[in-house]
Structures are given as C-alpha cells and as structure tokens.
Design a protein around this motif. Structure first.
Motif, PDB file in Angstrom:
ATOM      1  N   SER A 224      -4.406  -4.363   8.920  1.00  0.00           N
ATOM      2  CA  SER A 224      -3.262  -3.782   9.623  1.00  0.00           C
ATOM      3  C   SER A 224      -2.239  -3.214   8.646  1.00  0.00           C
ATOM      4  O   SER A 224      -1.647  -2.156   8.899  1.00  0.00           O
ATOM      5  CB  SER A 224      -2.602  -4.846  10.515  1.00  0.00           C
ATOM      6  N   GLN A 225      -2.032  -3.909   7.504  1.00  0.00           N
ATOM      7  CA  GLN A 225      -1.105  -3.407   6.490  1.00  0.00           C
ATOM      8  C   GLN A 225      -1.573  -2.069   5.931  1.00  0.00           C
ATOM      9  O   GLN A 225      -0.774  -1.163   5.696  1.00  0.00           O
ATOM     10  CB  GLN A 225      -0.967  -4.433   5.369  1.00  0.00           C
ATOM     11  N   TRP A 226      -2.869  -1.971   5.717  1.00  0.00           N
ATOM     12  CA  TRP A 226      -3.440  -0.734   5.180  1.00  0.00           C
ATOM     13  C   TRP A 226      -3.239   0.420   6.159  1.00  0.00           C
ATOM     14  O   TRP A 226      -2.886   1.539   5.760  1.00  0.00           O
ATOM     15  CB  TRP A 226      -4.924  -0.951   4.895  1.00  0.00           C
ATOM     16  N   GLN A 227      -3.439   0.147   7.417  1.00  0.00           N
ATOM     17  CA  GLN A 227      -3.273   1.191   8.431  1.00  0.00           C
ATOM     18  C   GLN A 227      -1.811   1.572   8.586  1.00  0.00           C
ATOM     19  O   GLN A 227      -1.481   2.758   8.735  1.00  0.00           O
ATOM     20  CB  GLN A 227      -3.854   0.714   9.759  1.00  0.00           C
TER      21      GLN A 227
ATOM     22  N   LEU B 217      -2.942  -4.841  -2.232  1.00  0.00           N
ATOM     23  CA  LEU B 217      -1.485  -4.792  -2.307  1.00  0.00           C
ATOM     24  C   LEU B 217      -1.008  -3.774  -3.341  1.00  0.00           C
ATOM     25  O   LEU B 217       0.068  -3.186  -3.191  1.00  0.00           O
ATOM     26  CB  LEU B 217      -0.942  -6.180  -2.643  1.00  0.00           C
ATOM     27  N   SER B 218      -1.806  -3.552  -4.371  1.00  0.00           N
ATOM     28  CA  SER B 218      -1.461  -2.542  -5.371  1.00  0.00           C
ATOM     29  C   SER B 218      -1.806  -1.141  -4.887  1.00  0.00           C
ATOM     30  O   SER B 218      -0.969  -0.225  -4.939  1.00  0.00           O
ATOM     31  CB  SER B 218      -2.204  -2.849  -6.676  1.00  0.00           C
ATOM     32  N   GLN B 219      -3.038  -0.972  -4.375  1.00  0.00           N
ATOM     33  CA  GLN B 219      -3.496   0.363  -3.991  1.00  0.00           C
ATOM     34  C   GLN B 219      -2.745   0.921  -2.794  1.00  0.00           C
ATOM     35  O   GLN B 219      -2.573   2.138  -2.682  1.00  0.00           O
ATOM     36  CB  GLN B 219      -5.002   0.315  -3.685  1.00  0.00           C
ATOM     37  N   MET B 220      -2.296   0.042  -1.879  1.00  0.00           N
ATOM     38  CA  MET B 220      -1.580   0.552  -0.711  1.00  0.00           C
ATOM     39  C   MET B 220      -0.184   1.040  -1.085  1.00  0.00           C
ATOM     40  O   MET B 220       0.507   1.643  -0.252  1.00  0.00           O
ATOM     41  CB  MET B 220      -1.480  -0.529   0.377  1.00  0.00           C
ATOM     42  N   ARG B 221       0.193   0.820  -2.345  1.00  0.00           N
ATOM     43  CA  ARG B 221       1.478   1.317  -2.834  1.00  0.00           C
ATOM     44  C   ARG B 221       1.258   2.393  -3.898  1.00  0.00           C
ATOM     45  O   ARG B 221       1.414   3.576  -3.642  1.00  0.00           O
ATOM     46  CB  ARG B 221       2.313   0.151  -3.371  1.00  0.00           C
ATOM     47  N   LEU B 222       0.855   1.985  -5.082  1.00  0.00           N
ATOM     48  CA  LEU B 222       0.722   2.951  -6.172  1.00  0.00           C
ATOM     49  C   LEU B 222      -0.395   3.951  -5.925  1.00  0.00           C
ATOM     50  O   LEU B 222      -0.334   5.083  -6.416  1.00  0.00           O
ATOM     51  CB  LEU B 222       0.478   2.206  -7.491  1.00  0.00           C
ATOM     52  N   GLY B 223      -1.424   3.565  -5.177  1.00  0.00           N
ATOM     53  CA  GLY B 223      -2.520   4.482  -4.906  1.00  0.00           C
ATOM     54  C   GLY B 223      -2.383   5.194  -3.578  1.00  0.00           C
ATOM     55  O   GLY B 223      -3.336   5.828  -3.116  1.00  0.00           O
ATOM     56  N   ASN B 224      -1.221   5.101  -2.966  1.00  0.00           N
ATOM     57  CA  ASN B 224      -1.013   5.674  -1.636  1.00  0.00           C
ATOM     58  C   ASN B 224       0.202   6.604  -1.657  1.00  0.00           C
ATOM     59  O   ASN B 224       1.343   6.142  -1.724  1.00  0.00           O
ATOM     60  CB  ASN B 224      -0.803   4.545  -0.614  1.00  0.00           C
ATOM     61  N   PRO B 225      -0.003   7.928  -1.598  1.00  0.00           N
ATOM     62  CA  PRO B 225       1.142   8.858  -1.636  1.00  0.00           C
ATOM     63  C   PRO B 225       2.080   8.678  -0.450  1.00  0.00           C
ATOM     64  O   PRO B 225       3.275   9.000  -0.545  1.00  0.00           O
ATOM     65  CB  PRO B 225       0.472  10.244  -1.613  1.00  0.00           C
TER      66      PRO B 225
ATOM     67  N   MET C  44      11.127  -4.854  -1.126  1.00  0.00           N
ATOM     68  CA  MET C  44      11.489  -5.438  -2.418  1.00  0.00           C
ATOM     69  C   MET C  44      11.120  -6.914  -2.473  1.00  0.00           C
ATOM     70  O   MET C  44      10.597  -7.398  -3.490  1.00  0.00           O
ATOM     71  CB  MET C  44      12.989  -5.256  -2.679  1.00  0.00           C
ATOM     72  N   VAL C  45      11.379  -7.630  -1.395  1.00  0.00           N
ATOM     73  CA  VAL C  45      11.028  -9.051  -1.350  1.00  0.00           C
ATOM     74  C   VAL C  45       9.520  -9.222  -1.450  1.00  0.00           C
ATOM     75  O   VAL C  45       9.016 -10.103  -2.168  1.00  0.00           O
ATOM     76  CB  VAL C  45      11.560  -9.695  -0.052  1.00  0.00           C
ATOM     77  N   MET C  46       8.793  -8.361  -0.759  1.00  0.00           N
ATOM     78  CA  MET C  46       7.334  -8.431  -0.785  1.00  0.00           C
ATOM     79  C   MET C  46       6.811  -8.186  -2.193  1.00  0.00           C
ATOM     80  O   MET C  46       5.940  -8.931  -2.690  1.00  0.00           O
ATOM     81  CB  MET C  46       6.758  -7.391   0.175  1.00  0.00           C
ATOM     82  N   MET C  47       7.320  -7.186  -2.861  1.00  0.00           N
ATOM     83  CA  MET C  47       6.850  -6.862  -4.201  1.00  0.00           C
ATOM     84  C   MET C  47       7.228  -7.950  -5.202  1.00  0.00           C
ATOM     85  O   MET C  47       6.459  -8.262  -6.126  1.00  0.00           O
ATOM     86  CB  MET C  47       7.408  -5.502  -4.639  1.00  0.00           C
ATOM     87  N   GLN C  48       8.396  -8.545  -5.040  1.00  0.00           N
ATOM     88  CA  GLN C  48       8.790  -9.636  -5.930  1.00  0.00           C
ATOM     89  C   GLN C  48       7.910 -10.866  -5.709  1.00  0.00           C
ATOM     90  O   GLN C  48       7.571 -11.575  -6.662  1.00  0.00           O
ATOM     91  CB  GLN C  48      10.267  -9.973  -5.722  1.00  0.00           C
ATOM     92  N   ALA C  49       7.531 -11.108  -4.459  1.00  0.00           N
ATOM     93  CA  ALA C  49       6.636 -12.226  -4.171  1.00  0.00           C
ATOM     94  C   ALA C  49       5.263 -11.990  -4.805  1.00  0.00           C
ATOM     95  O   ALA C  49       4.647 -12.913  -5.351  1.00  0.00           O
ATOM     96  CB  ALA C  49       6.505 -12.417  -2.663  1.00  0.00           C
ATOM     97  N   ILE C  50       4.782 -10.742  -4.723  1.00  0.00           N
ATOM     98  CA  ILE C  50       3.507 -10.396  -5.360  1.00  0.00           C
ATOM     99  C   ILE C  50       3.592 -10.609  -6.864  1.00  0.00           C
ATOM    100  O   ILE C  50       2.682 -11.175  -7.488  1.00  0.00           O
ATOM    101  CB  ILE C  50       3.121  -8.941  -5.040  1.00  0.00           C
ATOM    102  N   GLN C  51       4.695 -10.158  -7.456  1.00  0.00           N
ATOM    103  CA  GLN C  51       4.880 -10.305  -8.897  1.00  0.00           C
ATOM    104  C   GLN C  51       4.937 -11.769  -9.304  1.00  0.00           C
ATOM    105  O   GLN C  51       4.377 -12.163 -10.343  1.00  0.00           O
ATOM    106  CB  GLN C  51       6.168  -9.593  -9.336  1.00  0.00           C
TER     107      GLN C  51
END
Length: 218
Positions: free
Chosen positions: A111-114, A139-147, A165-172
């Motif tokens: 669902s996140q990808w869609q 989680l990486s490709q849906m951001r950096l690999g997704n225009p 931002m919270v999501m990305m910090q949690a991933i980090q």
C-alpha cells in the motif's frame, strides 16, 4: 580402513539437488533483497559447502583414550568452535534476506508503494513475502528511486512533512542499530581470525621453542 577419512560430504556436494554455482550466488545475493523459500534452503546448503567443505572426522571413544586421540579431539573442538562463530555470521546474512516478515508488513509495504505512485511489484517483495533487507530496499526506493516522492514533498502539508521526517528518522535509527550489530559481528570475526593466525604462527613457534628448551634441560 578404520582410519580412512569419511567422504560422505562428497555425495552431498555432487548430488543433483545441490545448488548450482549460479544458484549459490543468487541465494546469497538475491536481486530483490528477499529470498524465496527455496532459495533459503539453497543458501544454507551453500554456506555449509563453502564454509566447511571437508568436515573433520570424529574420533571414537577408543581413540580418545590415546594421547594422540585426545590431542586431535581437542584440536577438532577448537576448530569447530571457530567454525561455528563464522557460520553464525554467515547464517545471520541469510536470516536478514529470508522472507520472514509478517504478511501485514508485506501488505503495508504494498500500500505504501502504491500511495507513493509506484506501480507493479514493490522492490523487496517476492512472491508476496518480504525480508528485513527487502523492507529497507523498499523504504529507500520509494523515496530516492521514485520521482513522485520529490513532487509529493514539495506539495505536502506541514503535518505531512513532519510525518515523513519522523518516518525517515525512524528508518535511520533502525539502520544505525543494524550497522552497529554488523560492526560488532565483524570485529568479533576479525579478532577471531587474528588470534587463529597467531595460534598457527607465533603459537607454534613458542611451542617448538618450549620443546627445545625442555629437551636441552634433560
């Protein structure tokens, strides 16, 4: 003969169901970061073959009663302990790529990808299953690999940006934890490799020196 080294492992490696060279590589480094169920078995079989291609024979109880048998048994135990530590690191690599995440995580990833504007099968998802490595790939490709992601960020509301931002910090944070775990394993294996080489060089030299010293005193 009783002292002949067992060669059962030859039949296992040469068996038709043993992974081929390409299957061995694919099971260790899956293209989509997530292994199939069959590849998990191939990966463990590959590790067994590559890490311990010639298993050492086990001494019998009668052989253990001899000085040479006891010396061999001790050496084998040390060897197997070192091997087990290395095998644990190799098997943890397989576990990282194994499709063990719950189905609800795989559904959430879909669902996140869609929602991110992606189409087709999300990165890291294989046969409807996902691994820990596959999740990080997604989680990486849906951001950096997704225009589309860059467009969504520029048009998002303040609440949407804070959520991202919270999501990305949690991933980090989770990636940092995984990296620390990996560094811990690497430092242990490196130290074990160093002391093993010391045992085979300076350790042997000191043993020989001790033997000469005792011989000279007699």
């Amino acid at each position: 003969r009783p002292d002949t080294k067992p060669v059962e492992f030859l039949g296992r490696v040469l068996a038709d169901d043993h992974p081929t060279e390409q299957e061995m590589v694919d099971s260790l480094f899956p293209l989509q970061a997530t292994l199939t169920e069959d590849q998990v078995g191939q990966a463990h079989e590959t590790i067994k073959t590559l890490a311990n291609p010639r298993p050492l024979p086990v001494v019998t109880d009668a052989q253990k009663d001899t000085p040479s048998g006891q010396t061999y048994a001790v050496g084998r135990k040390i060897h197997e302990g070192r091997l087990a530590a290395a095998m644990e690191s190799l098997n943890s690599h397989v576990a990282y790529h194994a499709p063990t995440l719950p189905d609800d995580v795989a559904n959430w990833a879909q669902s996140q990808w869609q929602e991110a504007g992606g189409s087709g099968t999300p990165p890291g998802l294989v046969n409807g299953k996902m691994s820990e490595a596959g999740l990080f790939k997604l989680l990486s490709q849906m951001r950096l690999g997704n225009p589309n992601w860059f467009n969504q960020v520029t048009t998002a509301t303040e609440a949407g940006l804070l959520r991202e931002m919270v999501m990305m910090q949690a991933i980090q944070l989770e990636l940092t934890r995984k990296n620390n775990e990996l560094l811990d394993r690497m430092s242990f294996v490196a130290a074990l490799d160093y002391v093993t080489r010391m045992d085979g060089t300076t350790g042997q030299e000191l043993n020989d020196l001790y033997a000469r010293m005792v011989g000279a005193q007699q």
